[in-house]
Design an enzyme around this catalytic site. Structure first.
Site, short mmCIF file in Angstrom:
data_model
loop_
_atom_site.label_atom_id
_atom_site.label_comp_id
_atom_site.label_asym_id
_atom_site.label_seq_id
_atom_site.Cartn_x
_atom_site.Cartn_y
_atom_site.Cartn_z
N HIS A 18 1.04 -0.86 -0.01
CA HIS A 18 0.16 0.45 -0.33
C HIS A 18 0.44 1.02 0.15
CE1 HIS A 18 0.75 -0.59 4.62
NE2 HIS A 18 0.35 0.72 4.51
N HIS A 70 0.78 4.21 2.21
CA HIS A 70 1.66 5.08 2.82
C HIS A 70 3.45 4.68 3.28
CE1 HIS A 70 -2.45 3.53 5.71
NE2 HIS A 70 -2.29 4.64 4.24
N ASP A 107 5.71 4.29 5.13
CA ASP A 107 6.76 3.14 6.09
C ASP A 107 6.68 1.82 5.28
OD1 ASP A 107 3.84 3.34 6.90
OD2 ASP A 107 5.15 2.03 8.40
N HIS A 108 6.08 1.65 3.51
CA HIS A 108 5.71 1.06 3.30
C HIS A 108 6.97 0.84 1.66
CE1 HIS A 108 4.04 -1.99 6.12
NE2 HIS A 108 3.16 -0.89 6.49
N HIS A 155 -7.75 -1.47 5.42
CA HIS A 155 -6.08 -0.45 6.25
C HIS A 155 -6.40 0.59 4.89
CE1 HIS A 155 -2.90 1.16 8.10
NE2 HIS A 155 -2.22 0.55 6.97
N ASP A 187 -0.26 -4.20 6.10
CA ASP A 187 -1.17 -3.78 7.22
C ASP A 187 -2.22 -4.31 6.74
OD1 ASP A 187 1.26 -2.82 7.90
OD2 ASP A 187 0.47 -0.63 7.53
N HIS A 246 4.90 -5.30 10.26
CA HIS A 246 5.43 -5.17 11.04
C HIS A 246 5.32 -6.22 13.01
CE1 HIS A 246 4.45 -0.40 10.54
NE2 HIS A 246 2.74 -0.73 9.98
#
Length: 282
Positions: free
Chosen positions: A54, A56, A58-59, A110, A134, A173
């Site tokens: 996805h 975001h 941090d990905h 998410h 996530d 995570h």
């Protein structure tokens, strides 16, 4: 198929999937490209593709730098918001990397454009794997930020929950301990939760808790157990999507109560994540 688990940032995981015959490699959720390239060099493989679950930061934030460092690299995902996206994938689409098959599974909840990746090799004794970002985590799931509870239910229970029970789950995570503590609150008499929580509290702080098998997750992950009576009793709901909706809200409250974050800490994290800009030097 060999999977390298790469912890990065505060609690994220990147993954490097290696086709051991051709030495071709695929990366999942690139957040720190230089760290990834260190491992690519150490393993002596050729990185050809990035699978992003996805959009975001941090990905996906490492995609642009990785493409710059490796011209011709292909970046795939289901959301146009993904940085440096080469091609948008569709639900059910299948890819092939040597002997490795990939089935793309759209798992909104998410985010609306969240894609999970189911990997397997034919005529191989090794179990398949799913990279769930996530959407599904160890003993939990990501926060529902976009979409409906019904969509999240379909993603978790009907799409991911029906994969083969021996499937290894690689999530985005390291939230296992907190998730299990919440699972114990939901089902205090579930012996599988108690055993997994005891295991997660072992004195090995730097050792990842991923992967678990999907079969294991079905025994203790409350977000996959919305049809079970103890989970329904905890939420006071019966319809699966309603049960899931309450679980998500209760999990968020549980997390806030366990780890209250002060305003100063929030501002510092926002600065580190690039959500706030630093003043320009005159």
């Amino acid at each position: 198929m060999k999977v390298k688990v790469i912890p990065v940032l505060e609690d994220n995981y990147m993954y490097l999937v290696i086709e051991e015959r051709t030495r071709e490699a695929v990366a999942v959720d690139v957040a720190v490209p230089k760290r990834l390239l260190e491992i690519v060099g150490r393993e002596g493989v050729s990185l050809t593709t990035v699978l992003t679950t996805h959009h975001h930061w941090d990905h996906a934030r490492g995609n642009a730098e990785l493409v710059r460092l490796l011209p011709g690299l292909v970046v795939l995902g289901a959301d146009e918001r993904i940085c440096a996206l080469t091609r948008r994938l569709a639900h059910g689409e299948e890819l092939r990397f040597g002997a490795i098959h990939v089935r793309c599974l759209l798992t909104p909840g998410h985010t609306l454009g969240h894609m999970s990746y189911f990997l397997w090799e034919e005529e191989c004794p090794d179990p398949p794997a799913v990279f769930s970002g996530d959407a599904l985590s160890m003993a939990g799931c990501g926060s529902r930020l976009e979409g409906t509870a019904q969509q999240m239910y379909q993603s978790l229970v009907e799409t991911l929950g029906t994969l083969p029970p021996e499937t290894k789950v690689f999530c985005g995570h390291e939230h296992t301990l907190g998730n299990l503590e919440f699972a114990q609150k939901v089902e205090p008499y579930n012996d599988h939760v108690k055993a997994k929580l005891s295991w997660a509290k072992r004195d090995e702080d730097d050792v990842p808790t991923v992967p678990a098998t999907l079969g294991e997750e079905l025994l203790y992950n409350p977000f996959l157990r919305v049809a079970e009576e103890p989970v329904r009793e905890f939420t006071g709901k019966v319809a699966p999507a309603d049960v899931l909706d309450v679980l998500c809200r209760e999990r968020a409250s549980f997390e806030r109560a366990a780890e209250p974050l002060q305003p100063q800490a929030r501002a510092l994290l926002a600065l580190q994540w690039g959500l706030l800009s630093t003043p320009r030097q005159k």
